[in-house]
Design a protein around this motif. Structure first.
Motif, PDB file in Angstrom:
ATOM      1  N   GLU A  61       0.718  -1.100  -0.071  1.00 18.49           N
ATOM      2  CA  GLU A  61       0.119   0.071  -0.063  1.00 18.49           C
ATOM      3  C   GLU A  61       0.732   1.303  -0.061  1.00 18.49           C
ATOM      4  N   ALA A  62       2.055   1.193   1.035  1.00 16.78           N
ATOM      5  CA  ALA A  62       2.873   2.465   0.706  1.00 16.78           C
ATOM      6  C   ALA A  62       3.621   2.719  -0.539  1.00 16.78           C
ATOM      7  N   ALA A  63       4.090   1.499  -1.146  1.00 18.23           N
ATOM      8  CA  ALA A  63       4.706   1.672  -2.484  1.00 18.23           C
ATOM      9  C   ALA A  63       3.529   2.305  -3.500  1.00 18.23           C
ATOM     10  N   SER A  64       2.463   1.644  -3.365  1.00  9.98           N
ATOM     11  CA  SER A  64       1.272   2.178  -4.350  1.00  9.98           C
ATOM     12  C   SER A  64       1.160   3.588  -4.181  1.00  9.98           C
ATOM     13  N   ARG A  65       1.404   4.085  -3.063  1.00 14.38           N
ATOM     14  CA  ARG A  65       1.131   5.398  -2.753  1.00 14.38           C
ATOM     15  C   ARG A  65       2.407   6.323  -2.806  1.00 14.38           C
ATOM     16  N   GLY A  66       3.590   5.706  -3.594  1.00 11.82           N
ATOM     17  CA  GLY A  66       4.470   6.685  -4.088  1.00 11.82           C
ATOM     18  C   GLY A  66       5.872   6.398  -3.126  1.00 11.82           C
ATOM     19  N   ALA A  67       5.914   5.678  -2.008  1.00  9.96           N
ATOM     20  CA  ALA A  67       7.240   5.511  -1.373  1.00  9.96           C
ATOM     21  C   ALA A  67       8.199   5.043  -2.236  1.00  9.96           C
ATOM     22  N   SER A  68       9.364   5.827  -1.973  1.00 10.76           N
ATOM     23  CA  SER A  68      10.459   5.506  -2.868  1.00 10.76           C
ATOM     24  C   SER A  68      11.111   4.181  -2.711  1.00 10.76           C
ATOM     25  N   ALA A  69      11.115   3.522  -1.484  1.00 12.14           N
ATOM     26  CA  ALA A  69      11.819   2.435  -1.306  1.00 12.14           C
ATOM     27  C   ALA A  69      10.823   1.726  -0.064  1.00 12.14           C
ATOM     28  N   VAL A  70      10.342   0.633  -0.129  1.00 16.77           N
ATOM     29  CA  VAL A  70       9.818  -0.325   0.761  1.00 16.77           C
ATOM     30  C   VAL A  70      10.606  -1.511   0.950  1.00 16.77           C
ATOM     31  N   THR A  71      10.792  -1.990   2.406  1.00 16.59           N
ATOM     32  CA  THR A  71      11.368  -3.093   2.937  1.00 16.59           C
ATOM     33  C   THR A  71      10.536  -3.894   3.681  1.00 16.59           C
ATOM     34  N   ILE A  72      10.117  -5.074   3.177  1.00 17.08           N
ATOM     35  CA  ILE A  72       9.204  -6.153   3.926  1.00 17.08           C
ATOM     36  C   ILE A  72      10.081  -7.148   4.371  1.00 17.08           C
ATOM     37  N   VAL A  73       9.976  -7.552   5.719  1.00 18.33           N
ATOM     38  CA  VAL A  73      10.712  -8.332   6.340  1.00 18.33           C
ATOM     39  C   VAL A  73       9.897  -9.634   6.726  1.00 18.33           C
ATOM     40  N   GLU A  74       9.961 -10.827   6.367  1.00 23.17           N
ATOM     41  CA  GLU A  74       9.063 -11.905   6.862  1.00 23.17           C
ATOM     42  C   GLU A  74       9.743 -12.970   7.126  1.00 23.17           C
ATOM     43  N   HIS A  75       9.504 -13.838   8.394  1.00 21.74           N
ATOM     44  CA  HIS A  75      10.221 -14.890   8.637  1.00 21.74           C
ATOM     45  C   HIS A  75       9.681 -16.041   8.173  1.00 21.74           C
ATOM     46  N   ASP A  76       8.288 -16.425   7.984  1.00 24.26           N
ATOM     47  CA  ASP A  76       7.493 -17.495   7.612  1.00 24.26           C
ATOM     48  C   ASP A  76       8.145 -17.831   6.276  1.00 24.26           C
ATOM     49  N   PRO A  77       8.403 -19.129   5.670  1.00 26.36           N
ATOM     50  CA  PRO A  77       8.763 -19.319   4.360  1.00 26.36           C
ATOM     51  C   PRO A  77       7.587 -19.112   3.635  1.00 26.36           C
ATOM     52  N   ARG A  78       6.411 -19.712   3.896  1.00 24.35           N
ATOM     53  CA  ARG A  78       5.254 -19.531   2.906  1.00 24.35           C
ATOM     54  C   ARG A  78       4.760 -18.103   2.771  1.00 24.35           C
ATOM     55  N   ALA A  79       4.576 -17.229   3.728  1.00 23.78           N
ATOM     56  CA  ALA A  79       4.400 -15.662   3.702  1.00 23.78           C
ATOM     57  C   ALA A  79       5.304 -15.250   2.796  1.00 23.78           C
ATOM     58  N   PHE A  80       6.862 -15.533   2.919  1.00 23.59           N
ATOM     59  CA  PHE A  80       7.836 -14.813   2.304  1.00 23.59           C
ATOM     60  C   PHE A  80       7.749 -15.257   0.761  1.00 23.59           C
ATOM     61  N   ALA A  81       7.512 -16.275   0.397  1.00 23.58           N
ATOM     62  CA  ALA A  81       7.221 -16.725  -0.907  1.00 23.58           C
ATOM     63  C   ALA A  81       6.141 -16.111  -1.697  1.00 23.58           C
ATOM     64  N   ALA A  82       4.998 -15.924  -0.735  1.00 22.88           N
ATOM     65  CA  ALA A  82       3.711 -14.969  -1.515  1.00 22.88           C
ATOM     66  C   ALA A  82       4.092 -13.816  -1.604  1.00 22.88           C
TER      67      ALA A  82
END
Length: 179
Positions: A61-82
């Motif tokens: 949502e932040a990237a869609s609204r123009g953020a120049s860079a978004v970092t998303i951290v996720e531990h779970d392998p299934r969520a990370f893959a999605a």
């Protein structure tokens, strides 16, 4: 797999797939609309960090609204893959998805962000574990958004300036306390 809709910006109405992971609860549309009304609809030039990616909807949502860079951290392998697949589907070079532990990422962060999204699993003490590292990852004038199972008056040097509730979710926008 379930899906969640981006509510604003460049990718408005696009759906992203969400992995079926126990405890994963995407931030509802109404809450996201409120959050981005608080932050301002246009995040041009801001950098954002989503430490508990889950569905990734706050970061996308932040990237869609123009953020120049978004970092998303996720531990779970299934969520990370999605999340990785969603970033590919949206064809966004502005979104980086990292598989890792939120606290370890914060402890080792080499840059500070303008906006930090914290939507951790409930009743596991994640916000308290992250509190000592907030100043490392968030710029002094940065915004901290947190969801929790109970109201928050503050977190570290940040104090709640706006808050709301949607069902069991308490959501907060925090600013650094002025010395």
């Amino acid at each position: 797999m379930s899906r969640v809709r981006i509510v604003g910006g460049e990718w408005r109405s696009r759906l992203i797939d969400v992995a079926k992971v126990p405890g994963l609860r995407p931030t509802p549309d109404r809450v996201r609309e409120t959050l981005f009304n608080w932050l301002g609809q246009d995040l041009d030039g801001l950098t954002c960090l989503d430490l508990f990616g889950g569905s990734g909807i706050l970061g996308f949502e932040a990237a869609s609204r123009g953020a120049s860079a978004v970092t998303i951290v996720e531990h779970d392998p299934r969520a990370f893959a999605a999340l990785r697949q969603a970033a590919i589907t949206l064809n966004s070079a502005r979104v980086e998805v990292i598989r890792g532990d939120a606290v370890r990422f914060a402890q080792n962060a080499s840059e500070q962000f303008d906006v930090l999204f914290l939507d951790p699993p409930y009743k596991q003490g994640w916000l308290a574990r992250l509190e000592p590292w907030l100043e490392r990852v968030l710029k002094p004038d940065g915004w901290l958004y947190a969801e929790s199972e109970a109201p928050l008056a503050g977190l570290g040097a940040w104090r709640t300036t706006k808050q709301g509730r949607a069902g069991q979710v308490h959501f907060h926008l925090l600013e650094r306390r002025q010395e």
